[in-house]
Enzyme design. Structure first.
Site, PDB file in Angstrom:
ATOM      1  N   ARG A   9       6.550   0.238  -3.103  1.00  0.00           N
ATOM      2  CA  ARG A   9       6.342  -0.283  -4.467  1.00  0.00           C
ATOM      3  C   ARG A   9       7.484   0.143  -5.382  1.00  0.00           C
ATOM      4  O   ARG A   9       7.962  -0.639  -6.208  1.00  0.00           O
ATOM      5  CB  ARG A   9       4.995   0.181  -5.023  1.00  0.00           C
ATOM      6  CG  ARG A   9       3.795  -0.460  -4.339  1.00  0.00           C
ATOM      7  CD  ARG A   9       2.493  -0.193  -5.063  1.00  0.00           C
ATOM      8  NE  ARG A   9       2.208   1.211  -5.308  1.00  0.00           N
ATOM      9  CZ  ARG A   9       1.547   2.014  -4.480  1.00  0.00           C
ATOM     10  NH1 ARG A   9       1.099   1.550  -3.336  1.00  0.00           N
ATOM     11  NH2 ARG A   9       1.332   3.270  -4.804  1.00  0.00           N
ATOM     12  N   ARG A  67       0.816  -1.219   0.000  1.00  0.00           N
ATOM     13  CA  ARG A  67       0.000   0.000   0.000  1.00  0.00           C
ATOM     14  C   ARG A  67       0.849   1.269   0.000  1.00  0.00           C
ATOM     15  O   ARG A  67       0.326   2.367  -0.147  1.00  0.00           O
ATOM     16  CB  ARG A  67      -0.935   0.002   1.201  1.00  0.00           C
ATOM     17  CG  ARG A  67      -1.945  -1.141   1.131  1.00  0.00           C
ATOM     18  CD  ARG A  67      -2.922  -1.101   2.266  1.00  0.00           C
ATOM     19  NE  ARG A  67      -3.709   0.117   2.181  1.00  0.00           N
ATOM     20  CZ  ARG A  67      -4.470   0.573   3.156  1.00  0.00           C
ATOM     21  NH1 ARG A  67      -4.545  -0.085   4.295  1.00  0.00           N
ATOM     22  NH2 ARG A  67      -5.155   1.693   3.016  1.00  0.00           N
ATOM     23  N   CYS A  68       2.163   1.119   0.143  1.00  0.00           N
ATOM     24  CA  CYS A  68       3.072   2.256   0.238  1.00  0.00           C
ATOM     25  C   CYS A  68       3.745   2.510  -1.112  1.00  0.00           C
ATOM     26  O   CYS A  68       4.370   1.615  -1.679  1.00  0.00           O
ATOM     27  CB  CYS A  68       4.125   1.965   1.309  1.00  0.00           C
ATOM     28  SG  CYS A  68       5.453   3.174   1.392  1.00  0.00           S
ATOM     29  N   LYS A  69       3.630   3.735  -1.596  1.00  0.00           N
ATOM     30  CA  LYS A  69       4.217   4.083  -2.890  1.00  0.00           C
ATOM     31  C   LYS A  69       5.741   3.888  -2.891  1.00  0.00           C
ATOM     32  O   LYS A  69       6.297   3.328  -3.834  1.00  0.00           O
ATOM     33  CB  LYS A  69       3.878   5.532  -3.240  1.00  0.00           C
ATOM     34  CG  LYS A  69       4.426   5.965  -4.580  1.00  0.00           C
ATOM     35  CD  LYS A  69       4.096   7.406  -4.891  1.00  0.00           C
ATOM     36  CE  LYS A  69       4.663   7.743  -6.251  1.00  0.00           C
ATOM     37  NZ  LYS A  69       4.923   9.135  -6.429  1.00  0.00           N
TER      38      LYS A  69
END
Length: 113
Positions: free
Chosen positions: A14, A9-11
């Protein structure tokens, strides 16, 4: 073996995973929110990171601000708090057999690949 401690969920996490994938090296993903680290695993990771536990805490998280901010906590207490609340652990973290790095900025991950 390369390991990335990842939160999908963390940019930034990713972005870090993309760097690891593009490295062509064998790696494994550990989704540490679903598969939390033990206290011993976190202590070992801190040694590889060469940082104090407080440096790995996400101090802007609500759980930190409401429960732990401005408290005088020992390193062992901080490790316990992070293992009980893995959301407080900075991300992504990438480690190899010798060292680890927090991928902020994500380009720092290249140091351990």
């Amino acid at each position: 073996m390369i390991t990335i401690y990842h939160n999908a969920r963390c940019k930034k996490s990713r972005e870090g995973l993309e760097i690891v994938e593009n490295s062509g090296k064998d790696f494994k993903i550990r989704e540490y929110l679903k598969d939390p680290l033990s206290e011993d695993e976190l202590k070992d990771l801190l040694v590889k990171l060469n940082i104090a536990p407080l440096q790995l805490v996400r101090t802007n998280e609500k759980i930190w601000k409401e429960n732990y901010k401005n408290k005088d906590l020992s390193e062992n207490e901080l490790v316990r708090i992070m293992t009980e609340n893995p959301k407080l652990i900075e991300r992504p973290i990438v480690e190899n057999e010798i060292e680890a790095v927090v991928g902020r900025p994500p380009e720092d991950i290249k140091k351990v690949l």
